[in-house]
Motif scaffolding. Structure first.
Motif, PDB file in Angstrom:
ATOM      1  N   PHE A 116      17.427  44.970 -30.794  1.00 46.35           N
ATOM      2  CA  PHE A 116      18.073  45.155 -29.491  1.00 46.35           C
ATOM      3  C   PHE A 116      18.072  43.860 -28.688  1.00 46.35           C
ATOM      4  N   ALA A 117      17.008  43.053 -28.838  1.00 50.55           N
ATOM      5  CA  ALA A 117      16.948  41.784 -28.118  1.00 50.55           C
ATOM      6  C   ALA A 117      18.040  40.823 -28.585  1.00 50.55           C
ATOM      7  N   LEU A 118      18.473  40.965 -29.839  1.00 54.21           N
ATOM      8  CA  LEU A 118      19.559  40.117 -30.342  1.00 54.21           C
ATOM      9  C   LEU A 118      20.841  40.310 -29.540  1.00 54.21           C
ATOM     10  N   PHE A 119      21.045  41.515 -28.990  1.00 55.44           N
ATOM     11  CA  PHE A 119      22.275  41.800 -28.254  1.00 55.44           C
ATOM     12  C   PHE A 119      22.366  40.955 -26.987  1.00 55.44           C
ATOM     13  N   TYR A 120      21.262  40.890 -26.210  1.00 53.47           N
ATOM     14  CA  TYR A 120      21.376  40.157 -24.944  1.00 53.47           C
ATOM     15  C   TYR A 120      20.990  38.685 -25.067  1.00 53.47           C
ATOM     16  N   THR A 121      20.395  38.262 -26.190  1.00 54.06           N
ATOM     17  CA  THR A 121      20.093  36.840 -26.362  1.00 54.06           C
ATOM     18  C   THR A 121      21.155  36.104 -27.182  1.00 54.06           C
ATOM     19  N   ILE A 122      21.889  36.827 -28.062  1.00 59.79           N
ATOM     20  CA  ILE A 122      22.851  36.159 -28.945  1.00 59.79           C
ATOM     21  C   ILE A 122      24.241  36.799 -28.892  1.00 59.79           C
ATOM     22  N   ILE A 123      24.301  38.108 -29.127  1.00 63.12           N
ATOM     23  CA  ILE A 123      25.598  38.765 -29.310  1.00 63.12           C
ATOM     24  C   ILE A 123      26.425  38.761 -28.031  1.00 63.12           C
ATOM     25  N   ALA A 124      25.826  39.168 -26.902  1.00 62.01           N
ATOM     26  CA  ALA A 124      26.573  39.193 -25.632  1.00 62.01           C
ATOM     27  C   ALA A 124      27.066  37.798 -25.229  1.00 62.01           C
ATOM     28  N   PRO A 125      26.208  36.752 -25.263  1.00 63.30           N
ATOM     29  CA  PRO A 125      26.724  35.411 -24.933  1.00 63.30           C
ATOM     30  C   PRO A 125      27.805  34.913 -25.885  1.00 63.30           C
ATOM     31  N   MET A 126      27.778  35.375 -27.147  1.00 68.79           N
ATOM     32  CA  MET A 126      28.797  34.949 -28.106  1.00 68.79           C
ATOM     33  C   MET A 126      30.128  35.645 -27.846  1.00 68.79           C
ATOM     34  N   PHE A 127      30.082  36.918 -27.461  1.00 64.63           N
ATOM     35  CA  PHE A 127      31.312  37.678 -27.253  1.00 64.63           C
ATOM     36  C   PHE A 127      31.901  37.501 -25.852  1.00 64.63           C
ATOM     37  N   ASN A 128      31.119  37.011 -24.909  1.00 67.18           N
ATOM     38  CA  ASN A 128      31.644  36.801 -23.553  1.00 67.18           C
ATOM     39  C   ASN A 128      32.927  35.984 -23.526  1.00 67.18           C
ATOM     40  N   PRO A 129      32.979  34.811 -24.193  1.00 68.69           N
ATOM     41  CA  PRO A 129      34.230  34.036 -24.167  1.00 68.69           C
ATOM     42  C   PRO A 129      35.403  34.781 -24.792  1.00 68.69           C
ATOM     43  N   LEU A 130      35.152  35.493 -25.896  1.00 70.22           N
ATOM     44  CA  LEU A 130      36.228  36.249 -26.540  1.00 70.22           C
ATOM     45  C   LEU A 130      36.737  37.361 -25.643  1.00 70.22           C
ATOM     46  N   ILE A 131      35.813  38.078 -25.020  1.00 70.41           N
ATOM     47  CA  ILE A 131      36.189  39.206 -24.170  1.00 70.41           C
ATOM     48  C   ILE A 131      37.009  38.737 -22.968  1.00 70.41           C
ATOM     49  N   TYR A 132      36.582  37.623 -22.368  1.00 68.27           N
ATOM     50  CA  TYR A 132      37.258  37.150 -21.156  1.00 68.27           C
ATOM     51  C   TYR A 132      38.551  36.396 -21.441  1.00 68.27           C
ATOM     52  N   THR A 133      38.759  35.932 -22.683  1.00 68.53           N
ATOM     53  CA  THR A 133      40.003  35.212 -22.994  1.00 68.53           C
ATOM     54  C   THR A 133      41.029  36.112 -23.672  1.00 68.53           C
ATOM     55  N   LEU A 134      40.605  36.908 -24.655  1.00 71.70           N
ATOM     56  CA  LEU A 134      41.556  37.738 -25.395  1.00 71.70           C
ATOM     57  C   LEU A 134      42.159  38.829 -24.533  1.00 71.70           C
ATOM     58  N   ARG A 135      41.429  39.297 -23.508  1.00 68.87           N
ATOM     59  CA  ARG A 135      41.909  40.396 -22.666  1.00 68.87           C
ATOM     60  C   ARG A 135      42.358  39.900 -21.285  1.00 68.87           C
ATOM     61  N   ASN A 136      42.506  38.585 -21.131  1.00 70.09           N
ATOM     62  CA  ASN A 136      42.834  38.035 -19.824  1.00 70.09           C
ATOM     63  C   ASN A 136      43.968  37.032 -19.967  1.00 70.09           C
ATOM     64  N   MET A 137      45.134  37.383 -19.456  1.00 70.98           N
ATOM     65  CA  MET A 137      46.309  36.529 -19.607  1.00 70.98           C
ATOM     66  C   MET A 137      46.156  35.216 -18.840  1.00 70.98           C
ATOM     67  N   GLU A 138      45.481  35.249 -17.677  1.00 73.85           N
ATOM     68  CA  GLU A 138      45.304  34.028 -16.898  1.00 73.85           C
ATOM     69  C   GLU A 138      44.445  33.012 -17.649  1.00 73.85           C
ATOM     70  N   MET A 139      43.391  33.499 -18.334  1.00 74.26           N
ATOM     71  CA  MET A 139      42.549  32.594 -19.121  1.00 74.26           C
ATOM     72  C   MET A 139      43.311  32.050 -20.317  1.00 74.26           C
ATOM     73  N   LYS A 140      44.140  32.885 -20.938  1.00 72.71           N
ATOM     74  CA  LYS A 140      44.965  32.403 -22.060  1.00 72.71           C
ATOM     75  C   LYS A 140      45.897  31.293 -21.602  1.00 72.71           C
ATOM     76  N   ASN A 141      46.537  31.490 -20.464  1.00 74.19           N
ATOM     77  CA  ASN A 141      47.447  30.473 -19.935  1.00 74.19           C
ATOM     78  C   ASN A 141      46.703  29.192 -19.571  1.00 74.19           C
ATOM     79  N   ALA A 142      45.491  29.352 -19.025  1.00 75.93           N
ATOM     80  CA  ALA A 142      44.696  28.176 -18.671  1.00 75.93           C
ATOM     81  C   ALA A 142      44.302  27.387 -19.912  1.00 75.93           C
TER      82      ALA A 142
END
Length: 312
Positions: A269-295
């Motif tokens: 469970f600790a792997l989720f908040y120490t590794i997995i969440a920080p790794m997926f944050n950029p993907l989540i905020y770019t793939l689902r966000n048109m403004e970030m894609k344009n930037a």
């Protein structure tokens, strides 16, 4: 104090005792750590060199990416080194430092996520007053409050642990130094300290999580009357943020909201908040966000041409 000095080094059991599994984990985590650096640096550079930096949501996202990088760097290099080492150990002083820094950065991340939720609530529920409420001065104050909250949380955890006597076993059943595994090794009754840890870590995480969920219920209630296009855009932005919140908070709540006991599953469970969440944050905020894609396109696709024009 003399009893505590009997233990100067802690032995970390890590994720597994199987060498083949450790080699596989090393390759996997090397990829994850590289992805965390590349993804979060892309977000930070893209926001810094485009107009998005003036928007409060991306102002907070920039610092969330920075805290992700620092947070994972507190754990990942040591973890990957230990996966290839025969003897996994950490000195007492480095263990206490890792505990303090990890909770300090983790606290900052929790409060930044809360600040981002507040920003989305104001933007959607009070759009006419958004520019007045979420001005740069207010954003700076929220960021300072996030850092102060993270420091108070971390200092409390640190003070609860630093005075514990360690006079016997020194084997930590984890891959980094955390409060509950250390309480298990202390040569004293830790029941009251365990309750204080629950109040400090568990209740903070729980209250923050409840506030975040309530804010999103209010947002969903507000956007039901929006036109379809506006509703879709709001849902896209909020669902990205909510995904990050779930990835970070649910595993943290599993570990810190219960009494001071440790389970083998804690490391997973600790792997989720120490590794997995920080790794997926950029993907989540770019793939689902048109403004970030344009930037990203504007900064990374057009910049070479702009440089070429300047040279000519």
């Amino acid at each position: 104090m003399e009893d505590r000095n009997n233990v100067t080094v802690f032995i970390l059991l890590g994720l597994s005792e199987n060498k083949n599994i450790e080699i596989f984990c090393f390759v996997l985590f090397l990829f994850c750590y590289s992805a965390i650096w590349v993804g979060n640096l892309l977000i930070m550079i893209s926001i810094t060199f485009c107009p998005l930096t003036d928007q409060p949501m991306y102002f907070f996202l920039n610092y969330l990416s920075l805290s992700d990088l620092c947070y994972t760097s507190t754990v990942m290099p040591k973890l990957m080194t230990d996966l290839l080492a025969k003897r996994k150990s950490i000195s007492y002083n480095k263990c206490m430092a890792q505990l303090f820094i990890l909770h300090f950065l983790g606290g900052i991340e929790i409060f930044i996520l809360t600040g981002m939720a507040y920003d989305r609530y104001v933007a959607i529920c009070k759009p006419l007053h958004y520019t007045i409420i979420m001005n740069r001065q207010r954003c700076n104050r929220i960021l300072i409050a996030c850092c102060a909250g993270g420091f108070i949380h971390s200092a409390s955890q640190f003070l609860l642990t630093i005075f514990l006597p360690f006079c016997g076993p020194n084997v930590i059943d984890h891959y980094f130094c955390d409060v509950y595994p250390l309480l298990k090794l202390a040569c004293t009754d830790t029941y009251r300290i365990g309750l204080l840890v629950i109040v400090n870590s568990g209740l903070i995480a729980l209250v923050t999580f409840v506030i975040l969920v309530v804010s999103y219920f209010l947002i969903l209630y507000t956007i039901r009357a929006y036109p379809a296009e506006s509703r879709t855009k709001a849902l896209s932005t909020c669902s990205s943020h909510l995904t990050v919140v779930v990835l970070f908070f649910v595993p943290a709540l599993f570990i810190y909201i219960r009494p001071a006991t440790t389970f083998p599953e804690d490391k997973v469970f600790a792997l989720f908040y120490t590794i997995i969440a920080p790794m997926f944050n950029p993907l989540i905020y770019t793939l689902r966000n048109m403004e970030m894609k344009n930037a990203l396109r504007k900064v990374w696709c057009q910049k070479p041409f702009l440089i070429g024009r300047q040279i000519n």
